[in-house]
Design a protein around this motif. Sequence first.
Motif, mmCIF file in Angstrom:
data_model
loop_
_atom_site.group_PDB
_atom_site.id
_atom_site.type_symbol
_atom_site.label_atom_id
_atom_site.label_comp_id
_atom_site.label_asym_id
_atom_site.label_seq_id
_atom_site.Cartn_x
_atom_site.Cartn_y
_atom_site.Cartn_z
ATOM 1 N N HIS A 1 -53.280 1.816 1.672
ATOM 2 C CA HIS A 1 -54.456 1.507 2.570
ATOM 3 C C HIS A 1 -54.651 -0.062 2.798
ATOM 4 O O HIS A 1 -54.649 -0.743 1.713
ATOM 5 N N ARG A 2 -55.039 -0.628 4.014
ATOM 6 C CA ARG A 2 -55.194 -1.985 4.086
ATOM 7 C C ARG A 2 -56.357 -2.420 3.381
ATOM 8 O O ARG A 2 -56.582 -3.300 2.768
ATOM 9 N N LEU A 3 -57.321 -1.698 3.396
ATOM 10 C CA LEU A 3 -58.422 -2.054 2.529
ATOM 11 C C LEU A 3 -59.355 -0.839 1.875
ATOM 12 O O LEU A 3 -59.290 0.343 2.690
ATOM 13 N N VAL A 4 -59.758 -0.868 0.859
ATOM 14 C CA VAL A 4 -60.397 0.131 0.168
ATOM 15 C C VAL A 4 -61.887 -0.356 -0.508
ATOM 16 O O VAL A 4 -61.792 -1.733 -0.818
ATOM 17 N N VAL A 5 -62.535 0.636 -0.962
ATOM 18 C CA VAL A 5 -63.821 0.132 -1.507
ATOM 19 C C VAL A 5 -63.755 0.547 -2.982
ATOM 20 O O VAL A 5 -63.423 1.610 -3.227
ATOM 21 N N GLN A 6 -64.010 -0.300 -3.785
ATOM 22 C CA GLN A 6 -64.188 0.136 -5.321
ATOM 23 C C GLN A 6 -65.424 0.176 -5.952
ATOM 24 O O GLN A 6 -66.163 -1.111 -5.836
ATOM 25 N N VAL A 7 -65.983 1.186 -6.523
ATOM 26 C CA VAL A 7 -67.339 1.206 -6.979
ATOM 27 C C VAL A 7 -67.255 1.371 -8.789
ATOM 28 O O VAL A 7 -66.546 2.396 -9.093
ATOM 29 N N ASP A 8 -67.613 0.445 -9.427
ATOM 30 C CA ASP A 8 -67.527 0.669 -10.809
ATOM 31 C C ASP A 8 -68.651 0.875 -11.434
ATOM 32 O O ASP A 8 -69.800 0.260 -11.212
ATOM 33 N N ILE A 9 -68.738 1.850 -12.348
ATOM 34 C CA ILE A 9 -69.709 2.071 -13.374
ATOM 35 C C ILE A 9 -69.245 1.683 -14.746
ATOM 36 O O ILE A 9 -68.547 2.294 -15.455
ATOM 37 N N ILE A 10 -69.756 0.711 -15.229
ATOM 38 C CA ILE A 10 -69.493 0.052 -16.589
ATOM 39 C C ILE A 10 -70.544 -0.026 -17.622
ATOM 40 O O ILE A 10 -71.649 -0.324 -17.177
ATOM 41 N N ASP A 11 -70.371 0.537 -18.965
ATOM 42 C CA ASP A 11 -71.293 0.787 -19.980
ATOM 43 C C ASP A 11 -70.635 0.068 -21.029
ATOM 44 O O ASP A 11 -69.509 -0.171 -21.200
ATOM 45 N N ASN A 12 -71.634 -0.532 -22.195
ATOM 46 C CA ASN A 12 -71.118 -1.121 -23.292
ATOM 47 C C ASN A 12 -71.181 0.024 -24.652
ATOM 48 O O ASN A 12 -71.624 -0.378 -25.417
ATOM 49 N N GLY A 13 -70.915 1.210 -24.136
ATOM 50 C CA GLY A 13 -71.098 2.378 -25.315
ATOM 51 C C GLY A 13 -69.803 2.230 -26.194
ATOM 52 O O GLY A 13 -68.981 1.367 -26.065
ATOM 53 N N PRO A 14 -69.834 3.328 -27.122
ATOM 54 C CA PRO A 14 -68.769 3.270 -28.068
ATOM 55 C C PRO A 14 -67.256 3.700 -27.400
ATOM 56 O O PRO A 14 -66.227 3.485 -28.222
ATOM 57 N N GLY A 15 -67.180 4.008 -26.205
ATOM 58 C CA GLY A 15 -65.957 4.312 -25.799
ATOM 59 C C GLY A 15 -65.423 5.635 -25.705
ATOM 60 O O GLY A 15 -66.125 6.457 -26.508
ATOM 61 N N ILE A 16 -64.558 6.348 -24.931
ATOM 62 C CA ILE A 16 -64.087 7.623 -25.099
ATOM 63 C C ILE A 16 -62.903 7.711 -25.878
ATOM 64 O O ILE A 16 -61.922 6.928 -26.090
ATOM 65 N N PRO A 17 -63.198 8.930 -26.924
ATOM 66 C CA PRO A 17 -62.079 9.029 -27.896
ATOM 67 C C PRO A 17 -60.711 9.403 -27.458
ATOM 68 O O PRO A 17 -60.523 9.414 -26.323
ATOM 69 N N GLU A 18 -59.821 8.632 -27.976
ATOM 70 C CA GLU A 18 -58.387 8.397 -27.527
ATOM 71 C C GLU A 18 -57.798 9.746 -27.172
ATOM 72 O O GLU A 18 -57.153 9.963 -26.278
ATOM 73 N N GLU A 19 -58.259 10.898 -27.838
ATOM 74 C CA GLU A 19 -57.468 12.075 -27.800
ATOM 75 C C GLU A 19 -58.213 12.685 -26.410
ATOM 76 O O GLU A 19 -57.613 13.746 -26.049
ATOM 77 N N LEU A 20 -59.198 12.143 -25.987
ATOM 78 C CA LEU A 20 -59.927 13.016 -24.757
ATOM 79 C C LEU A 20 -59.662 12.167 -23.426
ATOM 80 O O LEU A 20 -59.725 12.634 -22.345
#
Length: 358
Positions: free
Chosen positions: A280-299
């Motif tokens: 695609h020539r142009l796309v829109v990116q929307v980010d939701i960023i938090d400073n939480g503990p992160g997602i467990p690696e196994e998930l």
Amino acid sequence: MDAPARFLDRQVLEHQTIAIVVVTGSLGIKFVNPAAEDLFGVSGQRVLGASLETLFQNPRRILGDPARRSAGEQSFTLRQQHLFLPGGEEFVVDLTVVPIDGEDLLIEVQPLNRLLRINQDDRLINVQETTAELVRGLAHEIKNPLGGIRGAAQLLDRELDRPDLAEYTRVIIREADRLTALVDNMLGPSRPLKIASVNVHKVLEHVARIAKSGMAPARIRMSRDYDPSLPAVDADEDQLIQALLNLVSNACIALEEVPEGRIALRTRALRQFTIAGHRHRLVVQVDIIDNGPGIPEELIDRMFYPMISGRPYGTGLGLAIAQTIVRRHNGVLECESRPGRTKFSVILPLAFVEEAQA
């Protein structure tokens, strides 16, 4: 022509499409070409003389002692290195270090994020399509007997003349309806998309208001980093709100035990972006960023599947529904997570393609 002389032509370096940084033996920046300016988001003139740490964190940990390793004018290449920008953004790159002019070093930075992302997205889309087929087949097999059970309970209810016994048939009907609704939720939104031109920032502000009015505690600080030049996108506004609200809701839950929780809403326009094999020539990116503990690696590899949740009482449907909505828009939902920073990115083409819904 030997390697040092070949790289000394400043005009040649400036026209290279690969990012190039020239530093001293002590890692002071002497030159940054336009490709590197774009990659690191800096002005070449402003970073001249500054340390290489201005571009990414811990360069000596990544490069070791470049001056010692380059003794005898020997170049070396480091594969798939993780560079963290001062703002926290991560790049995966190949680094090639070439000695020039005595102690100076030329560093070629080849970003791999796009290639890795395309491979990951293709794998994720294939898995999701397989899972969707499995869920659809399972839903069909479950809903048919549920309909029979509900119908039989209704008939039995009409024949019973004792109210205490009729209550049992009503329990059967209610539970059959609950299971049917659960199966429908696993399948995700099914109504046709109502495509219109949508202002993404308006959608995000609506989602932020909903979050602040209920799901987000007052101690969670919500910030915005919007690209004002972002064009409108073809989308179903209601479903886009639902997808983003699910992501913000998950971020709020992840911050329940974080004393100074932060959620950042960010938008960017990306050029020449590939989704499911289509560029695609142009796309829109929307980010939701938090400073939480992160997602467990196994998930990480399973979190978009229905009924998969990292919480004891979670339904495991929020991310699955968000992914379904984004895929129906011919987009992709990505995630990067580590302790202290989790980013979900919704990436949508500007123009909706009707065939994508199939």
